[in-house]
Scaffold this active site. Structure first.
Site, PDB file in Angstrom:
ATOM      1  N   GLU A  54     -31.898 -25.470  38.246  1.00 56.91           N
ATOM      2  CA  GLU A  54     -30.924 -25.981  37.266  1.00 56.91           C
ATOM      3  C   GLU A  54     -30.192 -24.918  36.469  1.00 56.91           C
ATOM      4  O   GLU A  54     -29.552 -25.249  35.465  1.00 56.91           O
ATOM      5  CB  GLU A  54     -31.594 -26.977  36.298  1.00 56.91           C
ATOM      6  CG  GLU A  54     -32.074 -28.235  37.007  1.00 56.91           C
ATOM      7  CD  GLU A  54     -32.598 -29.314  36.070  1.00 56.91           C
ATOM      8  OE1 GLU A  54     -32.880 -29.005  34.908  1.00 56.91           O
ATOM      9  OE2 GLU A  54     -32.736 -30.461  36.526  1.00 56.91           O
TER      10      GLU A  54
HETATM   11  C1  BMA Z   1     -36.118 -31.472  35.605  1.00 56.08           C
HETATM   12  C2  BMA Z   1     -37.145 -30.439  35.958  1.00 56.08           C
HETATM   13  C3  BMA Z   1     -38.009 -30.067  34.810  1.00 56.08           C
HETATM   14  C4  BMA Z   1     -38.321 -31.215  33.918  1.00 56.08           C
HETATM   15  C5  BMA Z   1     -37.866 -32.509  34.466  1.00 56.08           C
HETATM   16  C6  BMA Z   1     -38.081 -33.661  33.556  1.00 56.08           C
HETATM   17  O1  BMA Z   1     -34.991 -30.886  35.146  1.00 56.08           O
HETATM   18  O2  BMA Z   1     -36.527 -29.357  36.521  1.00 56.08           O
HETATM   19  O3  BMA Z   1     -37.411 -29.062  34.071  1.00 56.08           O
HETATM   20  O4  BMA Z   1     -39.652 -31.241  33.638  1.00 56.08           O
HETATM   21  O5  BMA Z   1     -36.518 -32.409  34.731  1.00 56.08           O
HETATM   22  O6  BMA Z   1     -37.315 -33.543  32.388  1.00 56.08           O
END
Ligand code: BMA
Length: 826
Positions: free
Chosen positions: A429
């Protein structure tokens, strides 16, 4: 090569920092590999960090320095001999001293370290001391020096090469570990050793397997190198190559005609071949060093050739496109050294039990252990491996640039032999963060990590393991610059679907058709047994203090409540809230999975956030921190079944999509019945399926099936062999369910109990929450729809003697219907 493991006699002392009086000055036995928290726990000096609010009491450990010390017996180095002190992993900011001499300092838990100790080593007793500095204070200093960069949780985890979730996450505790987390040993060797071995495995068009073995060699005395011979054996084929004096690398190629191919689960077998490599003096003589690996012969690519929709992201194994039925993997215990091979085996078995064929090792964790990839190799689970970067902008300056390069080189080489490893991914991300999370304003021109993802890491993969695909980020658009198309664009590459959960109802999963969904998910609490093992609030409620400490998501309970409100009745008790939120988690995620699968081959992957937990917590996991499957796990088992019937909207109508993820055609009649909840048949049809292998086909449904006379108490049931879909015409909140339609009888059988459950009126999501009765009790299936007049038999496995009456009690035998009944509590 003689190896002497140095795992005994270690003692731990909290050296400096805000150490509480009962720990200060105490020296306790230490486990190596291990971590300081676990040593204090074993010594009885701290409460279990996962228990109730113990995490809060342990914040002093964030700013504590730790001293590990041992004494070991050794012989001094002999003439011509090299003696190295080898650490496979140090967590994280360490100074290593042998007999009072500083050997070196480290600041990266993702790599190994090796020190030449010929001079420091003594004949007899040797004192080895490893001092760990607070990784948090180290990170804060680097941040001061290089300038702040955004990170999604409070501590600057982006400033030190330590597992990001060590510092807390939205499902993880903020317990900052320190310790010797991987093996440490003395290695004595002469002449030369194999420093790194990279078997690059490919399969030719004629079915010949090729192992191109790349060996990096270290000479004991670089000033007087000797000629060497590298030998290798794979599948009965032997080969050798001369390594001229002074050369530090060699390549040996072995061709093996007619190899058996390795396939992911659901596609074929997983034959693995032993690979042995040895290093000898050029003029013969005994082996100087040897290395063993297991390889599997397969090709894995990701097809990103642009098409009429955009840019696909299709995993292709041995030329066969694969729909990735997967989940994201996080460290299976926050205290990494407790994750045994057996524990990983159980987790991978659970992934396979839910019909998964892929796990994504997420970038806020670690490069996983050998055990993890070994088991995935053996069981046919494809591994998508992130480099450890997540949800933050990362400085590209020193000391981080060199550390990232070193760890990436080491791990790409280390993992290259594993058949299961399918692709590398630059980060989690971070490109998305740069586009959408206000980073450019905050950075004001400073580096944020892009060159790791687009230059350093891909060049290392291309150099050391050109057999594998590299993705720059998840989500991202293959081949399209970041400023041209949004990295989360549904038509290009990978996508994370987080508006559901954060903002929108789960039915809006259908608003987007991603090419490959590498993250999406919904929270639910852990199983009752796991929850009540660790959380002891009186009374226990969603807002009681320990429960809340074990819910890390921003407005987590608010999102849970808003998430089920349009679907399920408001729960009257905590027990009902617990079941309601678990059920809604399961339904939400299954809704997403079925949507994604129905769009194959336009959509080619569904990777749920997340398979596992690292402690007992309310989270997105399918399997909780006590290793118990949550209702979501059963929902995934249904939604990922090789043959799936699902109702989906197409062109303004509701159609039946038959998804066939098997190698055989799926033919046969689907019996469709519109029934009143009481079982009265109101409309019927037969649909003849003819679904080719690995395909998804939509079938129109007759109006008579889709037009209920009373939408509040009718259900459409579609059945073909073992596959069944039920379709309701309203949300549960609006349905006139019979709140108590079930009669049940439990009988003892070998290994547990069988519970025969009969429905007098349609029952939805029937479950047996057996963990409420015995900690080991586990039911074979859950969330089963039972039309009126049918009986379903559940099997509960347990070693405990249970009262059969209790197995059919209202808090154990659950259903969606029961949420419409007056409350019961324990
Ligand atoms: C996503 C994952 C984590 C996180 C999850 C829930 O972005 O990459 O960073 O735990 O969401 O929020």
């Amino acid at each position: 090569m003689i190896r002497q493991t140095l795992h005994v006699g270690w003692q731990l002392t909290a050296a400096t920092g805000p150490v509480p009086a009962d720990v200060a000055g105490r020296t306790v036995p230490a486990r190596v590999p291990g971590s300081a928290h676990l040593d204090l726990l074993a010594a009885g000096l701290i409460t279990d960090p996962y228990l109730d609010r113990a995490e809060e009491e342990l914040v002093w450990a964030h700013r504590t320095d730790w001293r590990y010390a041992t004494t070991f017996e050794a012989e001094a180095a002999r003439p011509g001999e090299r003696v190295d002190l080898a650490f496979d992993g140090l967590d994280t900011v360490a100074t290593i001293e042998l007999n009072g001499r500083v050997l070196g300092r480290t600041a990266n838990m993702h790599r190994s370290y090796r020190f030449d100790v010929r001079e420091a080593l003594r004949e007899g007793a040797n004192d080895l001391v490893v001092t760990f500095r607070s990784a948090l204070e180290h990170a804060e200093e680097i941040e001061q020096r290089l300038g702040r960069r955004d990170h999604v949780y409070p501590h600057p985890f982006n400033m030190v090469r330590k597992m990001a979730c060590s510092f807390g996450w939205d499902w993880g505790p903020d317990l900052q570990t320190a310790g010797i987390w991987k093996p440490v040993r003395l290695e004595r060797w002469t002449t030369a050793r194999i420093h790194r071995l990279r078997p690059l495995v490919t399969v030719g068009a004629d079915g010949t397997g090729r192992v191109e073995l790349h060996a990096d060699i270290e000479h004991a005395d670089p000033a007087a190198p000797r000629e060497l011979r590298l030998t290798a054996t794979v599948a009965g084929r032997e080969g050798d190559v001369t390594v001229p004096a002074g050369e530090t690398s060699a390549v040996l190629t072995l061709d093996i005609p007619g190899v058996r191919l390795w396939w992911p689960a659901g596609y074929g077998d997983q034959p693995l071949y032993e690979l042995g490599a040895g290093l000898r003096p050029g003029d013969g003589g005994p082996a100087l060093d040897s290395v063993h690996r297991r390889v599997g012969f397969r090709t894995v690519t990701v097809d990103t050739t642009p098409d009429e929709t955009g840019t696909p992201f299709t995993l292709t194994v041995n030329g066969t496109p694969v729909f990735a039925k997967g989940a994201n993997w996080i460290p299976d215990d926050h205290f990494l050294t407790r994750v045994t091979r057996e524990r990983v085996t159980r987790r991978v078995e659970q992934a396979l039990g839910a019909h998964m064929n892929l796990l994504r090792v997420w970038g806020g964790g670690i490069y996983e252990t050998e055990d993890f990839y070994d088991i995935c190799d053996e069981r046919g689970v494809l591994v998508w491996q992130d480099f450890p970067f997540a949800c933050a902008s990362y400085p590209e300056e020193e000391p981080l640039w060199s550390e990232v390069g070193a760890e990436a080189r080491e791990n790409v080489a280390r993992l290259s032999s594993h058949a299961s490893l399918a692709l590398w991914n630059g980060a989690n991300e971070n490109m998305w963060g740069y586009r959408d999370w206000g980073w450019p304003e905050q950075l004001r021109g400073r580096t944020w990590g892009l060159r790791y993802y687009t230059e350093l890491l891909p060049s290392i993969v291309a150099e050391l393991d050109p057999t594998r695909f590299y993705a720059a980020n998840s989500p991202y658009n293959p081949g399209i610059p970041l400023d041209e198309v949004h990295p989360n664009d549904e038509n290009h590459g990978t996508r994370h679907e987080w508006r559901v959960w954060n903002e929108r109802d789960y039915t809006t999963y259908r608003d987007h058709i991603p090419r490959f969904c590498s993250e999406f998910g919904f929270q639910g609490p852990p199983t009752w047994a796991t929850l009540t093992d660790w959380v002891h609030d009186e009374p226990l409620t969603p807002t009681s203090p320990s429960f809340l400490l074990h819910q890390k998501a921003e407005d987590g309970n608010g999102k849970l409540d808003r998430g089920f409100a349009p679907h399920l009745p408001a729960p009257a008790t905590f027990e009902d809230w617990h079941w309601t939120t678990q059920l809604n988690q399961a339904r939400a995620v299954a809704f997403g999975v079925e949507h994604f699968r129905s769009w194959w081959p336009r959509t080619t992957g569904s990777v749920v956030w997340q398979l596992n937990d690292c402690w007992p917590v309310t989270s997105w996991a399918a399997v909780d921190g006590g290793e118990r499957p949550k209702p979501l796990w059963y929902a995934l088992k249904h939604a990922y079944a090789p043959r799936l019937l699902t109702l989906q909207p197409r062109g303004g109508a509701t159609v039946l999509v038959a998804v066939n993820d098997t190698a055989e055609a799926w033919t046969g009649p689907v019996r469709a019945e519109r029934q009143a909840f009481d079982g009265t048949v109101l409309g019927t049809a037969t649909i003849e399926l003819d679904v080719k292998p690995r395909s998804a086909v939509p079938y129109a449904l007759a109006e008579s099936l889709l037009t209920p006379a009373d939408p509040a108490q009718e259900v459409l049931v579609l059945t073909c062999d073992d596959a069944r879909a039920v379709h309701l015409f309203r949300e549960d909140v609006e349905l006139a369910y019979d709140p108590a339609p079930l009669t049940a009888k439990a009988v003892a059988v070998t290994g547990g109990y069988r519970i025969d459950v009969t429905a007098a009126s349609f029952a939805r999501d029937v479950a047996v929450l057996a963990d409420r009765l015995a900690p080991d009790a586990e039911v074979d299936d859950m969330l089963v729809p039972i039309p009126a007049g049918e009986t379903h038999s559940f099997t509960v496995r347990t070693a405990a003697r249970l009262d059969p009456e209790q197995l059919t009690g209202p808090l154990v035998l659950r259903s969606a219907n029961a949420l419409h009944a007056p409350a019961v509590s324990s």
